[in-house]
Design a protein around this motif. Structure first.
Motif, PDB file in Angstrom:
ATOM      1  N   ARG A  25     -11.146  27.450 -26.877  1.00 27.77           N
ATOM      2  CA  ARG A  25     -10.666  26.401 -25.979  1.00 27.77           C
ATOM      3  C   ARG A  25     -11.801  25.692 -25.255  1.00 27.77           C
ATOM      4  O   ARG A  25     -12.722  26.307 -24.735  1.00 27.77           O
ATOM      5  N   GLY A  27     -11.574  23.567 -22.161  1.00 25.62           N
ATOM      6  CA  GLY A  27     -10.572  23.177 -21.180  1.00 25.62           C
ATOM      7  C   GLY A  27      -9.194  23.410 -21.768  1.00 25.62           C
ATOM      8  O   GLY A  27      -8.874  24.501 -22.246  1.00 25.62           O
ATOM      9  N   GLY A  28      -8.361  22.364 -21.785  1.00 28.79           N
ATOM     10  CA  GLY A  28      -7.022  22.491 -22.350  1.00 28.79           C
ATOM     11  C   GLY A  28      -6.929  22.117 -23.810  1.00 28.79           C
ATOM     12  O   GLY A  28      -5.819  21.986 -24.343  1.00 28.79           O
ATOM     13  N   TYR A  29      -8.061  21.971 -24.483  1.00 24.93           N
ATOM     14  CA  TYR A  29      -8.071  21.499 -25.862  1.00 24.93           C
ATOM     15  C   TYR A  29      -8.650  22.561 -26.800  1.00 24.93           C
ATOM     16  O   TYR A  29      -9.297  23.503 -26.370  1.00 24.93           O
ATOM     17  N   LEU A 285      -2.098  13.775 -25.776  1.00 28.51           N
ATOM     18  CA  LEU A 285      -2.195  15.183 -26.153  1.00 28.51           C
ATOM     19  C   LEU A 285      -1.278  15.483 -27.331  1.00 28.51           C
ATOM     20  O   LEU A 285      -0.105  15.110 -27.334  1.00 28.51           O
ATOM     21  N   ARG A 292      -5.645  21.306 -30.850  1.00 28.24           N
ATOM     22  CA  ARG A 292      -4.986  20.535 -29.794  1.00 28.24           C
ATOM     23  C   ARG A 292      -6.020  19.592 -29.190  1.00 28.24           C
ATOM     24  O   ARG A 292      -7.056  20.014 -28.694  1.00 28.24           O
ATOM     25  N   HIS A 324     -12.371  17.135 -23.805  1.00 28.76           N
ATOM     26  CA  HIS A 324     -12.736  17.882 -22.600  1.00 28.76           C
ATOM     27  C   HIS A 324     -13.835  17.172 -21.817  1.00 28.76           C
ATOM     28  O   HIS A 324     -13.762  17.055 -20.582  1.00 28.76           O
ATOM     29  N   ASP A 327     -12.307  14.356 -19.906  1.00 32.58           N
ATOM     30  CA  ASP A 327     -11.583  14.797 -18.713  1.00 32.58           C
ATOM     31  C   ASP A 327     -12.533  15.180 -17.585  1.00 32.58           C
ATOM     32  O   ASP A 327     -12.253  14.924 -16.410  1.00 32.58           O
TER      33      ASP A 327
END
Length: 401
Positions: A25, A27-29, A285, A292, A324, A327
C-alpha cells in the motif's frame, strides 16, 4: 488549458518513495487485487525480489548489464538554445540514449535476471508504444529466454517499426483485438495469459502499475534514473538540486524512477499526463489490473477509454504511488494536449537536434507552457527526463507536419 492548481510545500514525509506499507500500500492505493492463482504468483515474485534486491551479487550483475549492454550512465544534456528562449535552465536526462531507445530497458533487465533466478524461461509482457516490448524482446534474446508480447491492434498499426523490431529479436507479438485495442486491453490480455502460465513464465510488467509488488519493484529498477540525475545535478547545476523535476506519466515508471532520486529534496515534482489519459489529474478511485488507484471512469464506475497521440500514454489510470504522491501534495500532475506535444517535439528537434518520443514531448510541452505563463519563474532550473527517442513516431509526425 492552463493548470491552476497551486503549489503545495515541497517536502517529503518520512518514508516517501521508500518501501510500501503492508500488502503493497501507498497510502490508500496499491494492493494485490488478482485471482487466487495470480496472488500466489505475486507472492513468489515479491519473495524473490526481496531476496534479490538484498543480494549484492544480483545488484552487481544488474549494474554490469546496465553499463555494458544498456549504456548507462546516460548523460545530462543542457538544452542551451531552448533554455535561452524560455528564460529557464533546462537539462535533459537522456534516457533516449539507452540501448533500445528508452528507459524501459532498466526495468526489463532487472526483471529478466529475476525471472532466471526464479527458474522461469519465458517473459510475458504488454506494450503500448512498443518500447517495453522491444526492451523485453532484447533482454530475452540477450539472456536466452523466450518472449511473448501482447499489443493492441491499434498500437500495432501505429507502431509498425517497433513490432518489426520485436519480431526480428525473436519475440512472439500477439495482437489484441478487444476493447479499445490499445495498452489497457493489452495489459488485460497479458494478465489473463499469465494465469495459465505461472509455472514457467514471468510477467514482466512495464510500468509502476499492477498488483503488489510490481509498482514498488518497477520503481526500484527505474530508480537508477533519479539516482544518476541527482549526482549529475549536484556536479553540473549552480543550485546543486533543480528547482523542478519533470517527467511524462502514463502508468508512470520513468517519472517514478526520476522522482525517487529527488523525493527528499526541495525540488518540485511535476508529472505530465496526456489530456485524454489523465488518471492522476482527473481520475477517480477504482481497481484495474490488480491495483487500487485513480482511473478514468463513467458515472457507473466503468473504465473510460483513454486517448493520446502517444501510445505509451494511452492508459486510463496512473500507478498507485503517483496517486499517493498527488494526495500528499509532493508531486503535481498536469495535462498536455496532442497538439502541444507535437509542437514541443518539433521545437526540440529544431533547437537542440533531438527528436523526442511523443511521450517525452508531453513533458517538454508543459515546460514550454509553464515558462511562458510564469508557472516556471525566470531563471528556474529544470530537470526533465527525456524518456525515449522519437524514431517510432516519425510516421505519425510525418502525417501531421
Amino acid at each position: 488549458m492552463r493548470d491552476v492548481l497551486p503549489w503545495r510545500e515541497a517536502v517529503a514525509p518520512d518514508g516517501t518513495m521508500g518501501e510500501p506499507r503492508a500488502r503493497g500500500r501507498f497510502g490508500g492505493y496499491g494492493g494485490r487485487y488478482a485471482p487466487e492463482s495470480l496472488v500466489e504468483a505475486c507472492r513468489e515474485v515479491e519473495e524473490a525480489f526481496r531476496e534479490a534486491w538484498a543480494d549484492p551479487g544480483f545488484r552487481g550483475a544488474l549494474a554490469r548489464l546496465l553499463a555494458v549492454h544498456a549504456g548507462r550512465p546516460t548523460p545530462l544534456t543542457p538544452a542551451r538554445r531552448l533554455s535561452e528562449a524560455l528564460g529557464v535552465e533546462l537539462y535533459l536526462k537522456r534516457e533516449d540514449l539507452t540501448h533500445t531507445g528508452s528507459h524501459k530497458i532498466n526495468n526489463v533487465l532487472g526483471q529478466a535476471l529475476l525471472a532466471i533466478r526464479m527458474g522461469r524461461r519465458r517473459l510475458i509482457a504488454e506494450t503500448g508504444a512498443g518500447q517495453h516490448g522491444v526492451a523485453t524482446a532484447t533482454a530475452a534474446a540477450l539472456l536466452g529466454l523466450e518472449a511473448t508480447v501482447f499489443m493492441g491492434e491499434r498500437d500495432i498499426e501505429r507502431q509498425a517499426l517497433n513490432v518489426f523490431r520485436m519480431r526480428m529479436l525473436g519475440a512472439e507479438v500477439v495482437p489484441v483485438t478487444t476493447g479499445s485495442r490499445t495498452l489497457k486491453d493489452a495489459t488485460s490480455e497479458a494478465m489473463r495469459h499469465w494465469v495459465g502460465a505461472t509455472g514457467d513464465s514471468h510477467y514482466c510488467v512495464g510500468s509502476v502499475v499492477g498488483p503488489d509488488p510490481y509498482p514498488w519493484m518497477v520503481r526500484e529498477f527505474q530508480r537508477v534514473i533519479g539516482d544518476e540525475a541527482r549526482g549529475q545535478c549536484a556536479a553540473e547545476l549552480r543550485t546543486g538540486v533543480p528547482d523542478h523535476v519533470v517527467a511524462c506519466v502514463g502508468g508512470g515508471s520513468n517519472a517514478a524512477g526520476t522522482f525517487a532520486g529527488f523525493a527528499d529534496t526541495p525540488a518540485r515534482l511535476v508529472g505530465v499526463e496526456a489530456d485524454g489519459g489523465a488518471g492522476a489529474a482527473r481520475g477517480r478511485l477504482g481497481v484495474l489490473h490488480g491495483c487500487r488507484s485513480l482511473f478514468l471512469q463513467d458515472d457507473d464506475g466503468q473504465i473510460i477509454q483513454a486517448h493520446s497521440i502517444a501510445a505509451g500514454l494511452d492508459y486510463p489510470g496512473v500507478g498507485p504511488e503517483h496517486a499517493h504522491l498527488r494526495d500528499l501534495g509532493r508531486a503535481r500532475y498536469v495535462t498536455v494536449t496532442d497538439g502541444e506535444a507535437v509542437g514541443a517535439a518539433l521545437r526540440l528537434a529544431r533547437t537542440e537536434g533531438i527528436v523526442p518520443a511523443l511521450e517525452s514531448a508531453h513533458a517538454l510541452a508543459w515546460v514550454i507552457r509553464a515558462a511562458g505563463d510564469g508557472d516556471l519563474p525566470a531563471g528556474s532550473t529544470v530537470l526533465m527526463t527525456l524518456s525515449g527517442r522519437g524514431d517510432k513516431d516519425v510516421s505519425t509526425l510525418k502525417e501531421l507536419l
